[in-house]
Motif scaffolding. Structure first.
Motif, PDB file in Angstrom:
ATOM      1  N   TYR A 141       0.832  -1.170   0.532  1.00  0.00           N
ATOM      2  CA  TYR A 141       0.037  -0.199  -0.295  1.00  0.00           C
ATOM      3  C   TYR A 141       0.476   1.909  -0.017  1.00  0.00           C
ATOM      4  N   GLY A 142       0.407   2.502  -0.965  1.00  0.00           N
ATOM      5  CA  GLY A 142       1.313   3.583  -0.512  1.00  0.00           C
ATOM      6  C   GLY A 142       0.960   4.382  -2.042  1.00  0.00           C
ATOM      7  N   ILE A 143       1.907   4.927  -2.168  1.00  0.00           N
ATOM      8  CA  ILE A 143       1.200   6.366  -2.960  1.00  0.00           C
ATOM      9  C   ILE A 143       2.537   6.920  -4.504  1.00  0.00           C
ATOM     10  N   SER A 144       1.415   6.867  -5.641  1.00  0.00           N
ATOM     11  CA  SER A 144       2.643   8.109  -6.796  1.00  0.00           C
ATOM     12  C   SER A 144       2.552   9.066  -6.965  1.00  0.00           C
ATOM     13  N   ALA A 145       3.692   9.293  -7.472  1.00  0.00           N
ATOM     14  CA  ALA A 145       4.049  10.707  -7.187  1.00  0.00           C
ATOM     15  C   ALA A 145       4.468  11.416  -8.538  1.00  0.00           C
ATOM     16  N   ARG A 146       4.426  12.570  -9.425  1.00  0.00           N
ATOM     17  CA  ARG A 146       5.694  12.627 -10.244  1.00  0.00           C
ATOM     18  C   ARG A 146       6.253  14.529  -9.865  1.00  0.00           C
ATOM     19  N   VAL A 147       7.394  14.310  -9.959  1.00  0.00           N
ATOM     20  CA  VAL A 147       8.392  15.496  -9.431  1.00  0.00           C
ATOM     21  C   VAL A 147       9.225  16.166  -9.914  1.00  0.00           C
ATOM     22  N   LEU A 148       9.606  17.638 -10.366  1.00  0.00           N
ATOM     23  CA  LEU A 148      10.370  18.411 -11.326  1.00  0.00           C
ATOM     24  C   LEU A 148      11.149  18.826 -10.532  1.00  0.00           C
ATOM     25  N   ILE A 149      12.465  18.420 -10.737  1.00  0.00           N
ATOM     26  CA  ILE A 149      14.166  18.645  -9.924  1.00  0.00           C
ATOM     27  C   ILE A 149      14.365  19.526 -10.527  1.00  0.00           C
TER      28      ILE A 149
END
Length: 615
Positions: free
Chosen positions: A43-51
Motif C-alpha cells: 500500500y502506498g502512493i505515486s507522485a511526479r516531481v520536477l527537480i
C-alpha cells in the motif's frame, strides 16, 4: 515517504550538490496498491516531481522502519539485515524492493526518469536543466483506520485547512501519531497533551481513542509508555536481544512526565466534560484491547496508573524534601518533554513534573475516587490510600514549588543580561528596562542531584497555569517571565523561547543555544500550552484585579507572537536570528549547527484548532 502503518518508510538520499536543488510536485500524490513479487498487496502512493538540478547521484536508499531511516539520516549507517541493492529496468527505472526480514510483505521504491537520463545510479538533467521523476513508494504493513471529517472534529473546530490536514494525517482509531516524518507513530506524552488541548474540538470518539491508546500501552506497574517500537524495528529489537524474529511491540517507559499527565487528562474528560461523563462508566468497563495479554478492563488500567501515582508521591507527602521528589530514572539524562541530553542542563528533578504534574495527578486521583467511578476496580485494601489523594496533593502544591525558587540580586542580574546580550548580538536595553529595579525571581527548570536549582528560565510555567491554581504571586511570576523581553525573560520577536540560560555558567549557555533542540528556540505547542493556561486562569473568580490585568496583557503579547509565527505553527519548533533591528524566524534544522531537524507536521502543534484567545 513515511507511512503510519507499522511506522514504515522508504527513502533515498542523494550526494550533496554545489548548489541547492529545487523540488516541485507537479502531480499530486495518488494512493495505490501494488503486488510484491509474491503477489501480496503493498500500500502506498505515486507522485511526479520536477527537480531543477544538473544531476542527482544516488548515495543510499533505505527501506524499513522510519526509525531505521531516522538513524541513517543522523548516523549514516544501515543495519546489514535491511540493506537492499537496486535494479535498473528498461534503462529508465531504478527499483528497490524487498520483503520484511521475517518474510512478511515488505517495501518498494521506484524512481522512473521521465525527463533526463539514467546512467547507473546517476540521473542527469534534460536540455532544459530539469529532472522529471515518477515516484512509487509502498509498504506491506496493514493500514491503520483513519479518523477524519466528522469522526475527528466537531463543529467548534475552525476551518484551518493546514491544521486540519496535519491533524487528519496523524489521527487514527488505533492511535495518534506524534509527528512526521521522524516520529510517525505513538508517543504517550504527545498524545496526552494533544488530547487535552484539542478536547473542545475533538469528537467524543476521538478523545476516547486517544485515551485508550495510552491506557492499552501501560506497563504492568501503570507507567505510561513513552514510545513504541513496532513493525520491522520491533523485529530488530527482539533479534538484538537474542530473541526470536517477533514483531511484538516493544514499549519504552523511560520518561516520567506522561505517568502524571494521564490522571488529570482522564479526569478532565470523565468528570468535567459532559460528553465524557455520559460515556465514563461504559468506557471504563470495556476491554482495553491489549494484545497478547490477559484481557483487562479499561478501569483496571486507569486504577493501575493512579496506584503508581499515589505510591510514587507518598514519600514527599509525608516528608517534603528534595530526595523524595520524583526524579529522572537512574542512568537517564532526560525524563520529560525536554528529552535531549542537555534539555534540563544537568537537572535531575524537573520543575514541570514535581511542581505541576504530580499535584495535578493527585488531585485527579482524589476526584475520580470521590466520584465512585473507580469503585468496581478498587480492591478494598487500597481504598485508604486513594482516600488520601486530596491531602497529598495539598502538600505537593504548597511545598514542591518552593524548592525550585531562584533569586538573582539586581546588580548581578543586570551584569548577566548585559554580557549575555552582547554575546548573542541582541539588544539589552529593552530587557533591562523590563527587569526594573528589583531582583530577578523565577522557578528553576530543575534541581540537580544535590537539590540545588538549575537557574534556567523556562516556559514550563505553562503546565502550572493549565493544571493548577497558582496564588497571586505565582501568577505574577509566571506572566512576568513570559512578557519580559529576552534575555531578561522569554519573549522575542520570533516567539517565546522555551529556555533562557542568561543566569547560568558559560558552559551551560553553550549547551542551550538557538541551535539546541531544547535551547533558546521556540516550540509551537509550548506557546499553545501557555495560551491555554492563561485562558484557564482568566476564568477564575478569586484573582485580584491587578493580576487579571497582567494576565490579559500577557495574553495580548503571547497571541501577537503566535499570530506572527502562523506560517510555522504546525511544525515542531523553530529558531531565530537577529538582524536589522529585529528578530526573524529561522527553520530549525536549516543551519549546519542545528542539533536536529524538526518535523514538518507535529501532533501537538495542531492544537490551535482549539486553543484561541478567549476560548
Amino acid at each position: 515517504m513515511a507511512f503510519p502503518a507499522g511506522n514504515s518508510g522508504v527513502g533515498v538520499w542523494f550526494s550533496h550538490l554545489q548548489q541547492p536543488a529545487r523540488w516541485e510536485v507537479v502531480e499530486a500524490p495518488q494512493p495505490g496498491t501494488w503486488p510484491d513479487a509474491k503477489g501480496r498487496a503493498l500500500y502506498g502512493i505515486s507522485a511526479r516531481v520536477l527537480i531543477r538540478a544538473p544531476e542527482l547521484r544516488i548515495a543510499q536508499a533505505v527501506l524499513s522502519s522510519v526509525r531505521v531511516l531516522r538513524d541513517y539520516q543522523a548516523l549514516g549507517t544501515v543495519p546489514a539485515r535491511v540493506a537492499v541493492a537496486p535494479t535498473v529496468e528498461q534503462g529508465r527505472r531504478i527499483r528497490w524492493a524487498r520483503d520484511r526480514i521475517d518474510g512478511a510483505p515488505g517495501y518498494r521504491l521506484d524512481l522512473e526518469v521521465v525527463a533526463g537520463d539514467l546512467q547507473g545510479e546517476r540521473i542527469t538533467a534534460a536540455t532544459d536543466g530539469t529532472i522529471g521523476l515518477s515516484i512509487t513508494a509502498a509498504s506491506g504493513e496493514p493500514p491503520l483506520t483513519p479518523l477524519f471529517g466528522r469522526s475527528l472534529l466537531n463543529d467548534a473546530a475552525p476551518a484551518d485547512r493546514a491544521a486540519r490536514n496535519a491533524l487528519t494525517f496523524l489521527s487514527y482509531q488505533e492511535k495518534f501519531l506524534a509527528g512526521s516524518w521522524r516520529f510517525n507513530t505513538y508517543f504517550g506524552r504527545d498524545t496526552l497533551m494533544s488530547v487535552r488541548l484539542l478536547m473542545p474540538v475533538l469528537t467524543a470518539e476521538a478523545v476516547d481513542d486517544g485515551l485508550l491508546a495510552v491506557l492499552r500501552r501501560l506497563s504492568d506497574q501503570g507507567e505510561v509508555a513513552h514510545e513504541e517500537d513496532i513493525g520491522e524495528f520491533a523485529i530488530l529489537d527482539h533479534l538484538q536481544g537474542g530473541g526470536s524474529m517477533s514483531d511484538a511491540p516493544v514499549f519504552n517507559y523511560s520518561m516520567i512526565d506522561g505517568d502524571y499527565m494521564l490522571a488529570p487528562i482522564a479526569s478532565a474528560w470523565l468528570l468535567d466534560d459532559a460528553r465524557g461523563r455520559q460515556v465514563a462508566a461504559t468506557l471504563l468497563s470495556g476491554g482495553d484491547g491489549r494484545v497478547g495479554e490477559h484481557p483487562t478492563r479499561t478501569g483496571d488500567d486507569l486504577v493501575a496508573n493512579l496506584r503508581f501515582v499515589l505510591s510514587g508521591a507518598a514519600a514527599f507527602a509525608k516528608d517534603p524534601q528534595v530526595s523524595n521528589l520524583v526524579g529522572l530514572k537512574p542512568g537517564r539524562t532526560a525524563g520529560q518533554w525536554r528529552d535531549s541530553d542537555n534539555g534540563l542542563a544537568g537537572g535531575r528533578y524537573p520543575y514541570d513534573v514535581n511542581a505541576a504534574l504530580v499535584p495535578a495527578a493527585l488531585e485527579a486521583a482524589g476526584r475520580l475516587f470521590a466520584s465512585g467511578l473507580l469503585d468496581p476496580y478498587l480492591a478494598e485494601q487500597e481504598r485508604p490510600l486513594f482516600s488520601q489523594a486530596a491531602d497529598m496533593a495539598k502538600v505537593w502544591r504548597e511545598r514542591a514549588p518552593r524548592l525550585f525558587e531562584v533569586q538573582v540580586p539586581h546588580a548581578a542580574a543586570v551584569e548577566a543580561i548585559g554580557a549575555y546580550s552582547a554575546r548573542l548580538g541582541v539588544p539589552a536595553p529593552p530587557a533591562l528596562a523590563a527587569l526594573g529595579a528589583g531582583d530577578a525571581r523565577f522557578h528553576a527548570v530543575a534541581l540537580d542531584a544535590s537539590g540545588s536549582p538549575v537557574p534556567v528560565m523556562h516556559s514550563d510555567e505553562g503546565f502550572a497555569l493549565l493544571f493548577g491554581q497558582p496564588d497571586a504571586q505565582g501568577l505574577r511570576r509566571a506572566v512576568e517571565l513570559l512578557i519580559r523581553p529576552f534575555p531578561a525573560g522569554l519573549m522575542t520577536g520570533a516567539g517565546m523561547v522555551v529556555a533562557n540560560p542568561v543566569f547560568c555558567s558559560p558552559d551551560v549557555q553553550a549547551k542551550l543555544t538557538r541551535s539546541a533542540y531544547h535551547g533558546t528556540v521556540i516550540w509551537s505547542w509550548q506557546q499553545a500550552l501557555f495560551a491555554a493556561g492563561l485562558e484557564r486562569q482568566l476564568k477564575r473568580r478569586d484573582i485580584p484585579a491587578e493580576i487579571r490585568s497582567q494576565l490579559l496583557q500577557a495574553r495580548k503579547i503571547l497571541w501577537s507572537a503566535i499570530d506572527a509565527s502562523r506560517p510555522m505553527s504546525n511544525s515542531e519548533l523553530w529558531s531565530w536570528s537577529y538582524s536589522g533591528g529585529r528578530y526573524r524566524m529561522a527553520p530549525f534544522g536549516a543551519a549546519a549547527t542545528d542539533a536536529d531537524e524538526s518535523n514538518a507536521v507535529q501532533l501537538w502543534s495542531t492544537v490551535y484548532l482549539a486553543v484561541r484567545p478567549g476560548g
